[in-house]
Motif scaffolding. Structure first.
Motif, short mmCIF file in Angstrom:
data_model
loop_
_atom_site.label_atom_id
_atom_site.label_comp_id
_atom_site.label_asym_id
_atom_site.label_seq_id
_atom_site.Cartn_x
_atom_site.Cartn_y
_atom_site.Cartn_z
N LYS A 120 81.41 42.78 101.15
CA LYS A 120 82.13 42.35 99.93
C LYS A 120 81.60 43.16 98.54
O LYS A 120 80.30 43.14 98.35
N LEU A 121 82.56 43.70 97.94
CA LEU A 121 82.10 44.31 96.75
C LEU A 121 82.18 43.47 95.55
O LEU A 121 82.76 42.49 95.19
N ARG A 122 81.01 43.76 94.61
CA ARG A 122 80.96 42.96 93.41
C ARG A 122 81.56 44.01 92.26
O ARG A 122 81.28 45.17 92.15
N ILE A 123 82.86 43.53 91.75
CA ILE A 123 83.73 44.32 90.70
C ILE A 123 83.60 43.78 89.60
O ILE A 123 84.05 42.40 89.17
N ILE A 124 83.24 44.38 88.72
CA ILE A 124 83.19 44.05 87.26
C ILE A 124 83.69 44.99 86.15
O ILE A 124 83.66 46.32 86.61
N PRO A 125 84.07 45.04 85.00
CA PRO A 125 84.27 45.91 84.07
C PRO A 125 83.37 46.75 83.91
O PRO A 125 81.94 46.56 83.78
N LYS A 126 83.43 48.12 83.73
CA LYS A 126 82.41 48.91 83.57
C LYS A 126 81.62 48.83 82.32
O LYS A 126 80.36 48.90 82.38
N ALA A 127 82.29 48.35 81.39
CA ALA A 127 81.63 48.03 80.10
C ALA A 127 80.60 46.95 80.19
O ALA A 127 79.55 46.97 79.51
N ASP A 128 81.01 46.07 80.95
CA ASP A 128 79.87 44.91 81.28
C ASP A 128 78.81 45.45 82.27
O ASP A 128 77.42 45.24 81.98
N PHE A 129 78.94 46.19 83.04
CA PHE A 129 77.91 46.97 83.95
C PHE A 129 76.99 47.81 83.04
O PHE A 129 75.74 47.82 83.37
N ILE A 130 77.66 48.61 82.07
CA ILE A 130 76.58 49.40 81.12
C ILE A 130 75.84 48.51 80.48
O ILE A 130 74.53 48.64 80.17
N GLU A 131 76.44 47.42 79.92
CA GLU A 131 75.63 46.31 79.06
C GLU A 131 74.35 45.79 79.91
O GLU A 131 73.50 45.50 79.57
N GLU A 132 74.74 45.68 81.13
CA GLU A 132 73.86 44.96 82.03
C GLU A 132 72.58 45.91 82.34
O GLU A 132 71.49 45.67 82.41
N ILE A 133 72.89 47.30 82.36
CA ILE A 133 71.96 48.28 82.70
C ILE A 133 70.82 48.26 81.28
O ILE A 133 69.75 48.54 81.37
N LYS A 134 71.80 48.39 80.10
CA LYS A 134 70.92 48.29 79.07
C LYS A 134 70.01 47.05 78.87
O LYS A 134 68.78 47.35 78.40
N ASN A 135 70.26 46.00 79.15
CA ASN A 135 69.60 44.71 79.22
C ASN A 135 68.55 44.93 80.22
O ASN A 135 67.26 44.64 79.93
N ASP A 136 68.67 45.46 81.34
CA ASP A 136 67.63 45.64 82.45
C ASP A 136 66.45 46.44 81.79
O ASP A 136 65.33 46.22 82.17
N LYS A 137 67.04 47.62 81.21
CA LYS A 137 66.05 48.70 80.62
C LYS A 137 65.37 47.88 79.60
O LYS A 137 64.16 48.19 79.42
#
Length: 349
Positions: free
Chosen positions: A177-194
């Motif tokens: 099963k895929l996790r599907i989220i807006p790309k903008a949210d995903f980019i924000e997650e990457i920023k927060n992770d970094k």
């Protein structure tokens, strides 16, 4: 000029696919970020690019092996008039039909999906999602690490509303099963992770530095333990030099902590056995200028407090030295503290 000769004539399906691929190159999904094509377009005052530029593109050759500028021109004139590109009068040059949008139209209408097998082709992903809505483009990200078996892909849809609807669907790839989220949210997650990773790295560096400082401090304390002789009932005729001469008979004195007029003081030895020997020899008291003082080895809480005071004095002196202030090596008056014990001892030897 280079001549091109088609090996055969493309089919109707191939012409349509060639047209769609050229339109993708000039679409909002690709052209604003395509440095190569934008650079080519800027070479011409009207923004046209020769169709001969595209005949080396692998994706076009995969569609039709005998691709030529004439074949591409034929493809772009195939079917309904394109709303994405426009041909020149000689039909051998192409450009965007509309100006590049000033704002990012791609991000709001894109989703991020994961986990995607890293060897999954974008065409396969597009086919899966086309069953749920119109797909404009698919981009598969490179895995974060070489050993990763899965990655994330970006799927561009036709609108922000389509993104909201797609995020509510249950879609699988290869049974997962895929996790599907807006790309903008995903980019924000990457920023927060970094950001969190950088914070952890800083904390790790700080913890390592603190551990080294604690170890250094513990070693300094260990070097001073058992080396300090405390004096009391010191007479008025006593001086630092006389104390150093007296206790120097029993070992190498590192520092005499005493000011004229005080009745108490300390004598620090480099070696604890020498401090113990001095206390043993002078256990009945030591006499200077007819005045008898009490001699004892400093211990317990009194020793801990004194050692901490000495180490703080050393640290303060070191900080002043860095700033070039009093007690530093940039012209200021030197402190009487013994500073670095090892360096002092080496100098005396």
């Amino acid at each position: 000029k280079q001549s091109y000769k088609a090996m055969s004539q493309p089919s109707e399906a191939q012409l349509q696919e060639l047209k769609q691929q050229i339109e993708f190159y000039f679409s909002d999904s690709n052209f604003p970020r395509d440095k190569f094509l934008r650079g080519k377009a800027e070479e011409d005052a009207d923004g046209f690019i020769d169709l001969s530029c595209f005949v080396v593109f692998n994706r076009l050759k995969q569609i039709f092996e005998g691709v030529t500028p004439e074949v591409l021109s034929q493809a772009l004139q195939h079917g309904d008039a394109s709303e994405v590109v426009a041909l020149s009068e000689n039909k051998l040059r192409v450009k965007r039909a509309k100006a590049i949008p000033l704002e990012d139209v791609l991000l709001p209408r894109s989703i991020a999906i994961s986990p995607v097998p890293k060897d999954k082709k974008w065409q396969e992903i597009k086919q899966i999602f086309q069953e749920h809505g119109k797909v404009l483009s698919v981009r598969v990200r490179y895995p974060s690490k070489p050993e990763d078996t899965t990655t994330t892909a970006y799927v561009e849809l036709e609108s922000k509303e389509a993104v909201e609807a797609m995020c509510k669907k249950d879609i699988e790839i290869d049974g997962s099963k895929l996790r599907i989220i807006p790309k903008a949210d995903f980019i924000e997650e990457i920023k927060n992770d970094k950001k969190a990773q950088r914070k952890q790295e800083k904390q790790a560096v700080r913890a390592e530095a603190d551990a080294k400082e604690e170890a250094k401090h513990a070693e300094a304390v260990k070097q001073l333990e058992g080396c300090v002789v405390t004096l009391s009932s010191i007479g008025t005729g006593c001086t630092r030099e006389k104390l150093k001469e007296l206790f120097g008979k029993h070992g190498q004195v590192a520092f005499v902590d005493f000011e004229i007029g005080q009745t108490e003081g300390q004598v620090r030895f480099y070696e604890k056995d020498e401090a113990a020997a001095a206390c043993s020899a002078l256990s009945e008291g030591a006499e200077i200028e007819g005045s008898k003082m009490t001699v004892a080895l400093l211990s317990g809480e009194a020793e801990k407090e004194y050692i901490e005071k000495v180490l703080k004095q050393r640290e303060d002196k070191k900080n002043r030295s860095k700033k070039g202030g009093r007690g530093g090596y940039k012209g200021g008056k030197r402190s009487r503290d013994d500073g670095d014990r090892a360096a002092k001892k080496a100098k005396l030897e």
